[in-house]
Motif scaffolding. Structure first.
Motif, PDB file in Angstrom:
ATOM      1  N   ASP A  81      12.102  35.328  19.339  1.00  0.00           N
ATOM      2  CA  ASP A  81      12.941  35.799  20.501  1.00  0.00           C
ATOM      3  C   ASP A  81      13.104  35.334  22.135  1.00  0.00           C
ATOM      4  N   HIS A  82      12.244  34.553  22.384  1.00  0.00           N
ATOM      5  CA  HIS A  82      11.720  33.500  24.138  1.00  0.00           C
ATOM      6  C   HIS A  82      13.034  33.330  24.430  1.00  0.00           C
ATOM      7  N   VAL A 139       9.090  41.346  26.621  1.00  0.00           N
ATOM      8  CA  VAL A 139       8.519  40.151  25.995  1.00  0.00           C
ATOM      9  C   VAL A 139       7.765  41.017  25.441  1.00  0.00           C
ATOM     10  N   ALA A 140       7.100  42.354  25.899  1.00  0.00           N
ATOM     11  CA  ALA A 140       6.057  42.634  24.865  1.00  0.00           C
ATOM     12  C   ALA A 140       7.142  43.882  23.596  1.00  0.00           C
ATOM     13  N   ALA A 141       7.852  44.192  24.375  1.00  0.00           N
ATOM     14  CA  ALA A 141       9.127  44.951  22.959  1.00  0.00           C
ATOM     15  C   ALA A 141       9.474  44.320  22.391  1.00  0.00           C
ATOM     16  N   GLU A 171      11.951  27.601  34.805  1.00  0.00           N
ATOM     17  CA  GLU A 171      10.413  27.767  35.686  1.00  0.00           C
ATOM     18  C   GLU A 171       9.153  27.134  33.826  1.00  0.00           C
ATOM     19  N   TYR A 172       9.819  28.136  33.349  1.00  0.00           N
ATOM     20  CA  TYR A 172       8.440  28.308  31.700  1.00  0.00           C
ATOM     21  C   TYR A 172       7.955  26.987  30.884  1.00  0.00           C
ATOM     22  N   ASP A 173       9.512  26.372  30.798  1.00  0.00           N
ATOM     23  CA  ASP A 173       9.310  24.864  30.148  1.00  0.00           C
ATOM     24  C   ASP A 173       7.966  23.889  30.961  1.00  0.00           C
TER      25      ASP A 173
END
Length: 541
Positions: free
Chosen positions: A279-280, A322-324, A492-494
């Motif tokens: 889901d990311h 992200v929690a959902a 940004e995540y990577d």
């Protein structure tokens, strides 16, 4: 030949029936030229038949000499020019040529095409920086960066407006990086004028690690051939070129080529996050959806402060959203409704559509749905572009306006520029993208220290290792806000998951521009980016 064979067959049939005379007549008829051939001989084609080349062509035979191939011996076509950058005149030498790549036994395996721009240097002056630039694909040539970004000339563009028909204008680039660094644009093997040599198959170079090795060989060869080992060195990759750069930084360093800086434009460093079942990717797209919806005025009201708005969306994506997603089918109706309503406020999509999509909106569906009421779709490379589909009720866009509306000027201008201005000629076709390379790509990658290869590449691990081993290495991430091919939140995540030591975080900087995947297509964004990159060079030397 086909006509001759058919007629001879007819003659044989007649012979079998006892009509030997008829068969002989059929054979003679096959040997007589058709009316078309007679017309050709009268218009001047007959003399060609007397030449060796004409005789080969007449019998459908082609010799090795007739086949266009890349040169094994390195070629260098030089020419003198001047550029005006920031009001300053800069004399330079342009070189369009080839670099011969060899395997460990010294066998030539590929010819890598490049165009280099080297400014004049006074005797005794310190070595200038040299920057190696390339696009991505995988399988793309460097045409886009070469003719659109920091070279001494550029194609006139004005994104997000569609390109005008030719003739296209190539002008002096006042935002060139030539005042800070010499520039070398490299084409991947199989793209541009770069080709495998001899019996070496293209698949030798068509993979994550294979491609990194080829570029490491090409860069090493260039700095050896041109005595640039002691120059400050930078690499600049765009799109898949950033995947390459992250792995290349470590590969070059492992071969003794120390870099001063790595610049990544419109990045994707970890392809594993895009695998089905994760889901990311939905999380990383949410801020891009939001800024696109704001641009097209699909929100209840336009954000007063775009930076603050995007940070709010980031926080929601990293928190409730992200929690959902993590709860999957176990999410409650109340939470589903709450998250869908907040997503609707950020994206302009209806609550009902978001619920029916299970909170997971694929990029193609977003591009089709956002402006469906206007019978328009939005671009992938630049979501400010809009397109008109035949079927307004379809599931996904029929094409990407931000791609097809800008390709023509670059392809035409590059061909004209290489031949007319740089004087480089060859019988090869210049391939903007190599045929079949993307489809044949080997995505496996073995990061530093790993026992086995990953099935899908994450080269952020290589870049992290390079920065730990070379704590002076600087990284600059350049991002277009309207780029939905490589969303900035994913970058940004990577980078935040490279697990860099706190002492190295100061080596990383980010910049954002009101443009798409190819930031430089917007002239104002190009000027802003040049100023940012120039400061980076000053700090990284």
């Amino acid at each position: 030949m086909r006509r001759l064979a058919l007629t001879l067959l007819a003659g044989a049939c007649l012979l079998a029936q006892g009509g030997a005379a008829a068969a002989q007549q059929a054979t003679e008829a096959a040997q007589r030229p058709a009316r078309g051939a007679e017309a050709e001989s009268r218009t001047g084609a007959q003399p060609e038949k007397t030449s060796p080349r004409g005789e080969r062509a007449a019998s459908n035979k082609v010799s090795d000499a007739d086949i266009a191939t890349a040169p094994i011996a390195e070629v260098a076509k030089t020419s003198r020019h001047t550029a005006t950058v920031g009001g300053k005149t800069i004399p330079y030498t342009a070189t369009a040529g080839t670099l011969t790549l060899r395997d460990d036994e010294g066998k030539p395996i590929a010819s890598m095409f490049y165009v280099a721009y080297v400014t004049d240097r006074a005797k005794g002056e310190a070595d200038r920086p040299v920057t190696f630039l390339y696009n991505g694909g995988p399988g793309s040539s460097s045409m886009w960066l070469h003719m659109g970004s920091f070279g001494p000339v550029r194609v006139i563009t004005n994104a997000p407006n569609p390109a005008s028909p030719g003739p296209f204008k190539v002008v002096n680039n006042n935002d060139s990086l030539l005042d800070k660094s010499d520039l070398v644009f490299l084409d991947a093997i199989g793209a541009g004028y770069s080709r495998p040599l001899g019996d070496t198959p293209g698949k030798t170079f068509w993979g994550v690690d294979q491609d990194i090795d080829a570029f490491a060989k090409g860069i090493s060869r260039y700095i050896t051939l041109n005595h640039r080992w002691n120059s400050p060195k930078f690499i600049f990759g765009e799109s898949y070129g950033t995947t390459r750069s992250a792995g290349l930084a470590y590969a070059l360093q492992d071969r003794g080529v120390m870099l001063n800086g790595v610049l990544i434009l419109s990045s994707i460093l970890n392809y594993g996050t895009r695998d089905a079942g994760f889901d990311h990717i939905y999380q990383t797209y949410l801020p891009s959806y939001a800024v696109t919806a704001a641009y097209h005025h699909k929100l209840a009201k336009d954000p007063a402060d775009m930076n603050a708005f995007l940070q709010e969306v980031r926080d929601f994506a990293n928190g409730p959203y992200v929690a959902a997603l993590a709860k999957g089918s176990n999410i409650s109706e109340a939470e589903l409704d709450s998250v869908a309503r907040q997503m609707s406020a950020y994206t302009g999509l209806s609550v009902d559509f978001l619920k029916r999509s299970d909170l997971r909106v694929d990029l193609s569906r977003f591009r089709k749905e956002l402006l469906r009421d206007q019978r328009r779709t939005v671009g992938r490379y630049d979501s400010r572009f809009t397109a008109i589909d035949v079927d307004a009720a379809g599931e996904s866009p029929e094409y990407d306006a931000s791609d097809v509306q800008v390709s023509g000027p670059f392809i035409a201008s590059l061909h004209d520029y290489l031949g007319r201005e740089l004087g480089y000629t060859t019988d090869l076709d210049y391939r903007p993208s190599g045929q079949g390379i993307n489809q044949a790509w080997d995505w496996k990658h073995k990061p530093p220290g790993a026992q086995r290869a990953q099935n899908v590449a994450d080269t952020a691990l290589d870049l992290s290792a390079a920065m730990r081993q070379n704590p002076k290495l600087k990284l600059y991430s350049l991002n277009g806000l309207y780029d939905m091919a490589t969303p900035f939140f994913g970058t940004e995540y990577d980078i935040s998951h490279m697990q860099l030591d706190p002492t190295l975080k100061g080596n990383v900087r980010f910049a954002y521009y009101p443009s798409g995947h190819m930031v430089y297509l917007n002239p104002q964004a190009l000027t802003q980016m040049k100023g940012d990159v120039a400061k980076f060079y000053d700090d990284a030397k």
